[in-house]
Write an enzyme that holds these catalytic residues in place. Structure first.
Site, mmCIF file in Angstrom:
data_model
loop_
_atom_site.group_PDB
_atom_site.id
_atom_site.type_symbol
_atom_site.label_atom_id
_atom_site.label_comp_id
_atom_site.label_asym_id
_atom_site.label_seq_id
_atom_site.Cartn_x
_atom_site.Cartn_y
_atom_site.Cartn_z
ATOM 1 N N SER A 11 54.945 13.490 73.661
ATOM 2 C CA SER A 11 54.531 12.235 73.035
ATOM 3 C C SER A 11 53.686 12.521 71.785
ATOM 4 O O SER A 11 54.149 13.198 70.871
ATOM 5 C CB SER A 11 53.791 11.362 74.057
ATOM 6 O OG SER A 11 53.697 10.030 73.619
ATOM 7 N N HIS A 21 59.856 7.037 79.167
ATOM 8 C CA HIS A 21 58.863 7.960 78.632
ATOM 9 C C HIS A 21 58.247 8.749 79.780
ATOM 10 O O HIS A 21 57.817 8.167 80.777
ATOM 11 C CB HIS A 21 57.792 7.148 77.896
ATOM 12 C CG HIS A 21 57.043 7.891 76.847
ATOM 13 N ND1 HIS A 21 57.660 8.525 75.789
ATOM 14 C CD2 HIS A 21 55.705 8.097 76.658
ATOM 15 C CE1 HIS A 21 56.750 9.069 75.008
ATOM 16 N NE2 HIS A 21 55.550 8.836 75.509
#
Length: 536
Positions: free
Chosen positions: A205, A462
């Site tokens: 990320s 995610h």
């Protein structure tokens, strides 16, 4: 003495220390003692920089200079979180961590077959605002017993990234922390049995974007052999921020510095404030919940900044070709946009989902969710309208149409710029550039966690793949297929750092190098298969 002879001497010293007492390690600062964790040894919370407090707050990090002459440094304590306003804390006061946090933590597997190991360095994620080394479990990599893992702690939020856009308060302190930590690792990892010529830097990320930003520095070639960015890169719209100067002075106003206009005066005032007060001010920059998720982050610095990190936009650096030529792997998940689109499905006090508010507030909220700005309000509204029409047509924002919104978040925040990064590196770079897309939904993923509901199929979101490499309780228990994928992913990154020519394989699939290729090719990783796909 040559560099090679120094390394041989250090390895011999490390081997001798391991034979005598594997928990004791000699550093230039003195001796430290780690901890025995059954299957591996850990050496945690080792300072690489002077504490960034007092006059060192909002300054480039200074190398750690203290000496442990009469005592042995206790490296048995887990790293503290850098002070942050954390999305992972669910109650109202989300403050946690310490301002004195610039450490590295080293984890070395026990092995009777080898005395040295390749090295995986982790830069943690968290939108440059929160997160920490301790939140990413190293046990799967220790069980594999093929690599040393090193985790970096770095400044976050306003303490790490506030910027007035000039030389007085340039920002990017967290990125400069990472750079200094990478130098420390290169210089000292041999003392733990690590191979300084075989270092892979990996991030997830915002950590993935940070890895990319580090790679865009030419000196990175001397610090790492290969790099991996999972679900993030420097071209994502939430990475390099604009309007940092206005945000910095607004922070000063919020904490009692008054309506200043001089950067030096603002910096002087902010240094006198309690760190907790500065970090708690983050909540005033959020529209609701944790939106926008990166109110403070990387910026382009002026060339007159002290020890600048980023003086050009990443696109311009890539197009110049003046970046570290090291093999790079970058990825996204099929539905990376679960972060943080899934917040829209959280129930409000009135029992309705937040997504319905977008029907009346789309033009107001969309730029905060998706990180875009235009020169005029009309241009902003036109872009917002175009996005809505592209992904929803004439339909309303609703639970039934949520997946269309999530696809928008995936494309705008993650996928599109992953493809663009690979294209640009393939065109202007010389070192291999690979990509993969992960498509195997978790039973409990980021979408479920953010929305606090289990009656929606969010797809592969995610962190679904990253937490198969670095463990996290949110992904427990793993399915049998995920355990196999976990081993394949770990084997992939281990072979990547050990490869002599930068080749990369996952299970029985060979990833394709996209340098100088007209058609991009990414590896698709699914539940029980992998295949190379052509993009566009």
């Amino acid at each position: 003495m040559t560099d090679k002879s120094i390394r041989i001497a250090l390895l011999c010293l490390g081997a001798a220390a391991t034979f005598a007492d594997p928990l004791l390690v000699e550093l230039p600062h003195g001796r430290l003692r780690g901890r025995d964790n059954k299957g591996y040894y850990s050496y945690e919370s080792i300072p690489y920089a002077e504490p960034p407090v007092g006059e060192l707050r909002f300054e480039a990090p200074q190398p750690y200079s203290q000496q442990w002459k009469e005592t042995t440094f206790d490296a048995s304590q887990p790293p503290v979180l850098c002070m942050q306003w954390s999305q992972f804390i669910e109650h109202a006061d989300k403050l946690t961590g310490s301002e004195d946090c610039l450490t590295v933590s080293v984890y070395r597997p026990k092995s009777s077959n080898r005395s040295t190991f390749s090295v995986i360095v982790l830069i943690h994620g968290g939108c440059f605002m929160f997160g920490g080394a301790v939140e990413n479990g190293h046990e799967p990599l220790m069980a594999s017993a093929n690599v040393i893992v090193v985790k970096i702690s770095y400044r976050l939020g306003p303490l790490g990234f506030v910027s007035t856009g000039d030389g007085a308060l340039p920002g990017n302190f967290g990125l400069k922390d990472q750079r200094l930590a990478l130098h420390w690792i290169k210089q000292n990892i041999a003392r733990f049995g690590g191979e300084p010529e075989n270092i892979l830097v990996l991030g997830f990320s915002s950590g993935a974007a940070a890895v990319h930003l580090q790679l865009l520095q030419q000196e990175f070639r001397q610090l790492a052999k290969v790099a991996v960015s999972i679900s993030g890169n420097a071209l994502n719209p939430w990475i390099v921020l604009k309007s940092g100067r206005r945000r910095a002075f607004e922070l000063g106003r919020m904490v009692g510095c008054g309506l200043l206009s001089d950067s030096a005066e603002l910096k002087k005032c902010l240094k006198t404030k309690d760190a907790a007060q500065l970090v708690r001010a983050v909540r005033e920059f959020l529209v609701f919940d944790y939106v926008p998720f990166t109110p403070f982050g990387p910026v382009v610095e002026t060339v007159d900044a002290s020890e600048p990190f980023l003086t050009q936009h990443p696109i311009d650096i890539i197009k110049s070709g003046k970046f570290a030529q090291v093999p790079w792997l970058v990825s996204y998940t099929q539905e990376d946009g679960t972060y943080n689109a899934a917040l829209l499905l959280a129930k409000q006090a009135n029992g309705r989902e937040l997504i319905e508010e977008l029907n009346s507030r789309w033009y107001e909220l969309a730029p905060h969710f998706l990180f875009y700005s235009k020169k005029t309000i009309e241009e902003m509204d036109n872009y917002s309208r175009d996005l809505r029409q592209e992904y929803l047509g004439n339909r309303n924002f609703s639970l039934e149409n949520y997946l269309n919104v999530q696809r928008m978040f995936t494309d705008v925040l993650f996928r599109n710029d992953t493809i663009r990064s690979i294209e640009l590196h393939g065109k202007y770079g010389k070192s291999p550039v690979y990509g993969y897309v992960y498509d195997n939904p978790a039973n409990q993923g980021s979408g479920h966690w953010l929305s606090k509901r289990n009656n929606v199929s969010f797809g592969s979101g995610h962190w679904d793949d990253f937490f198969l490499i670095f463990d996290n309780p949110v992904r427990h228990p793993l399915r049998s297929d995920e355990k196999i994928i976990s081993k394949n992913l770990i084997r992939m990154i281990e072979s990547f750092v050990q490869s002599e020519n930068g080749t990369l394989t996952y299970d029985n699939c060979v990833l394709r190098d996209n340098v100088a290729q007209e058609q991009l090719k990414l590896l698709s990783i699914k539940r029980n298969s992998c295949e190379v796909l052509q993009v566009r």
